[in-house]
Scaffold this motif. Structure first.
Motif, short mmCIF file in Angstrom:
data_model
loop_
_atom_site.label_atom_id
_atom_site.label_comp_id
_atom_site.label_asym_id
_atom_site.label_seq_id
_atom_site.Cartn_x
_atom_site.Cartn_y
_atom_site.Cartn_z
N ARG A 180 -22.12 -7.66 4.09
CA ARG A 180 -21.65 -7.86 2.82
C ARG A 180 -22.06 -9.08 2.62
N ARG A 198 -25.78 -9.71 0.82
CA ARG A 198 -26.10 -9.48 -0.44
C ARG A 198 -26.61 -10.44 -1.44
N CYS A 199 -25.79 -11.59 -1.42
CA CYS A 199 -25.99 -12.59 -2.12
C CYS A 199 -26.58 -13.82 -1.63
N HIS A 200 -26.69 -14.04 -0.43
CA HIS A 200 -27.20 -15.21 0.17
C HIS A 200 -27.43 -14.65 1.81
N ARG A 260 -12.55 -16.55 -2.30
CA ARG A 260 -13.23 -16.62 -3.60
C ARG A 260 -14.61 -15.81 -3.29
N ARG A 274 -15.00 -12.84 -2.36
CA ARG A 274 -14.71 -11.36 -2.30
C ARG A 274 -14.77 -11.29 -3.79
N LEU A 275 -14.37 -12.17 -4.88
CA LEU A 275 -14.10 -11.98 -6.23
C LEU A 275 -15.26 -12.18 -6.99
N GLN A 276 -16.30 -12.64 -6.14
CA GLN A 276 -17.46 -13.00 -6.83
C GLN A 276 -18.13 -11.35 -7.54
N PRO A 277 -18.65 -11.70 -8.41
CA PRO A 277 -19.44 -10.11 -9.01
C PRO A 277 -20.25 -9.56 -8.10
N GLN A 278 -20.19 -8.23 -7.84
CA GLN A 278 -20.88 -7.46 -6.91
C GLN A 278 -20.82 -7.91 -5.53
N SER A 279 -19.78 -8.40 -5.11
CA SER A 279 -19.70 -8.98 -3.77
C SER A 279 -19.72 -7.63 -2.69
N GLY A 280 -19.21 -6.77 -3.39
CA GLY A 280 -19.13 -5.45 -2.47
C GLY A 280 -18.17 -5.41 -1.31
N ILE A 281 -17.30 -6.40 -1.46
CA ILE A 281 -16.11 -6.82 -0.36
C ILE A 281 -15.07 -6.22 -0.81
N LEU A 282 -14.60 -5.11 -0.27
CA LEU A 282 -13.23 -4.59 -0.64
C LEU A 282 -12.16 -5.31 -0.22
N PRO A 283 -11.18 -5.07 -0.92
CA PRO A 283 -9.84 -5.96 -0.56
C PRO A 283 -9.37 -5.69 0.99
#
Lengths: 380, 111
Positions: free
Chosen positions: B47, B50-52, B74, B76-85
């Protein structure tokens, strides 16, 4: 001196004493990155007149503070070709996952790449052409990309995420100062957005507005597909008479650690014809009428495949421009640039990568060029 | 001349890769980690990249399990993190175990 003071401030904040017991919720994260990159242009004896070749350094220092579970602050300082800049200085006030208010100086939600714009977060030395910020060859002729990244501006943004099933929906809507240009505008003048002498404020008392929506679909446990659409519009001249709009679409497919990415951006920009357009522009009127708009679009498609400690990247990107050009311009009424990139990012040791890439530029109006990047990037 | 210089630097760089070959660059769970922590680490690696890069996680300056908790939330709440709750906790479990061991994981309380 400015850089030194800023670094001292960041270090002081990052190493401040632990908060008192009553304030244990406050959490600080300090992170940064440094990229040294050398750009060689073997097809030119002296590339500097048309390109920012040779060595460049990009540095970022970021402090994120979670004041409470609903409030956080982010400050990021960047130093690159045009000196120290504040890349972030904003507060996030989160009422719920679905509603966050961001105020301050930030990169508004537009496209997919800006989320990974930090050199330590993406694998190539430079950015895709639609987001180029001065590292492409002949950047002056093309006036950089469609929307240089990171676009940093003052404003307010409402954003949020909503999870449903295995998927995620993101939205953002914002009002920012917007791109700037002169009264006799022919295109954006990016130097005005980072000029202390012209102030870091809106140049025409009218905010530019934008929005973004994205959907991230879970295809399998290790596979996702993210789709996004973005838009921004406003006026860029001091009199708020010259309009622009930008639209974008993006898609990212992740399968395990393999990424396929594609984005498209298009910008329509109104230009000032001036008192004597016949003398100012290269092309005369059509049916007795000068078109006062230009259209510029750009795209990239790339694949990123990790092989051991090496990430291999293949990218195809391009820019196109339609519309009249100044009489002194090297471009024509319709110009195209295509670029082909092969790159590798080699992880040397924890936090340090070597980036190497070869780029072939195919210009419609200028000689084709070859560019070679070699750099080192570290995150901490 | 520039090309020659570039080739020399590339050769040195590749040599350096072998010099530091023990560094895997993965978000490995410690050998003593329970199965759910190992699964959490695999999830985090998928996950977060995806961003870093994973290096961002490995070099994070985190001083307590609750610090990781706020950090992961924090992210998880990034756009398009793809990390579900429901993926926040397994990822957190991996990062806390790596940093603070089983004791740190226990301090987070029940799942």
């Amino acid at each position: 001196m400015k850089i030194l003071l800023a670094i001292m401030l960041f270090v002081a904040l990052a190493h401040a004493e632990a908060p008192p017991d009553a304030d244990k919720a406050v959490q600080r994260n300090f992170a940064g990155s440094i990229q040294f990159d050398y750009l060689a242009v073997p097809t030119e004896q002296l590339a500097r007149p048309t390109s920012l070749d040779a060595a460049t350094v990009e540095t970022s220092l970021k402090l994120a503070v979670d004041l409470t579970d609903k409030v956080s602050a982010n400050v990021k300082m960047c130093v690159a070709c045009h000196g120290p800049e504040l890349g972030m200085a904003y507060l996030d006030l989160r009422a719920a996952d679905e509603l966050n208010v961001r105020v301050g100086r930030f990169t508004p939600a537009f496209g997919s790449f800006p989320q990974r714009h930090d050199p330590a977060n993406h694998r190539t030395s430079d950015k895709p052409l639609p987001y180029d910020m001065g590292r492409m060859l002949n950047y002056k002729d093309w006036n950089e990309g469609v929307l240089p990244a990171p676009w940093v501006d003052n404003g307010i943004e409402l954003d949020g995420v909503h999870f449903f099933g295995g998927s995620q929906f993101d939205y953002a809507a914002y009002a920012i100062g917007g791109p700037k240009g002169n009264a006799d505008g022919y295109d954006f003048d990016y130097t005005l957005s980072r000029s202390g002498e012209r102030y870091y404020v809106d140049n025409n008392s009218e905010p530019s507005v934008g929005a973004r929506m994205a959907l991230t679909l879970r295809l399998a446990d290790d596979a996702t597909l993210a789709l996004g659409a973005s838009g921004m519009a406003g006026h860029y001249d001091p009199q708020a008479k010259l309009a622009f709009w930008i639209a974008g679409a993006d898609a990212v497919l992740q399968v395990d650690h393999v990424f396929l990415r594609a984005e498209y951006l298009v910008r329509r920009t109104q230009i000032a014809l001036g008192d004597d357009p016949l003398a100012r522009f290269k092309y005369g009127p059509v049916d007795g009428h000068f078109d006062d708009h230009i259209l510029k679009d750009g795209f990239y498609a790339e694949a990123e495949v990790p092989v051991g400690r090496v990430d291999l990247i293949a990218r195809w990107d391009g820019l196109r421009r339609w519309g009249n050009v100044l009489s002194t311009s090297t471009l024509r009424e319709s110009s195209i640039l295509l670029r082909y990139t092969a790159a590798a990012a080699i992880r040397v040791v924890s936090g340090v990568r070597i980036k190497a890439s070869v780029e072939e530029y195919d210009f419609s109006d200028l000689p084709d060029e070859l560019a070679v990047h070699l750099g080192v990037v570290g995150s901490f | 001349m520039t090309i020659r210089l570039a080739l020399v630097v590339i050769a040195c760089s590749l040599s350096a890769c072998f010099l530091f070959a023990r560094d895997t660059g993965r978000l490995d769970a410690p050998p003593t980690a329970p199965v759910d922590v190992r699964l959490g680490c695999a999830l985090a690696e998928n996950r977060c990249t995806r961003c870093h890069t994973v290096d961002r996680i490995l070099s994070a300056h985190v001083d307590s399990p609750t610090h990781w908790q706020a950090y992961v939330h924090r992210m998880r709440l990034q756009p398009q993190s793809g990390i579900l709750p429901d993926e926040e906790r397994p990822i957190l479990g991996c990062l806390v175990f790596r940093s603070f061991g089983a004791e740190g994981l226990a301090s987070l309380g029940p799942k």
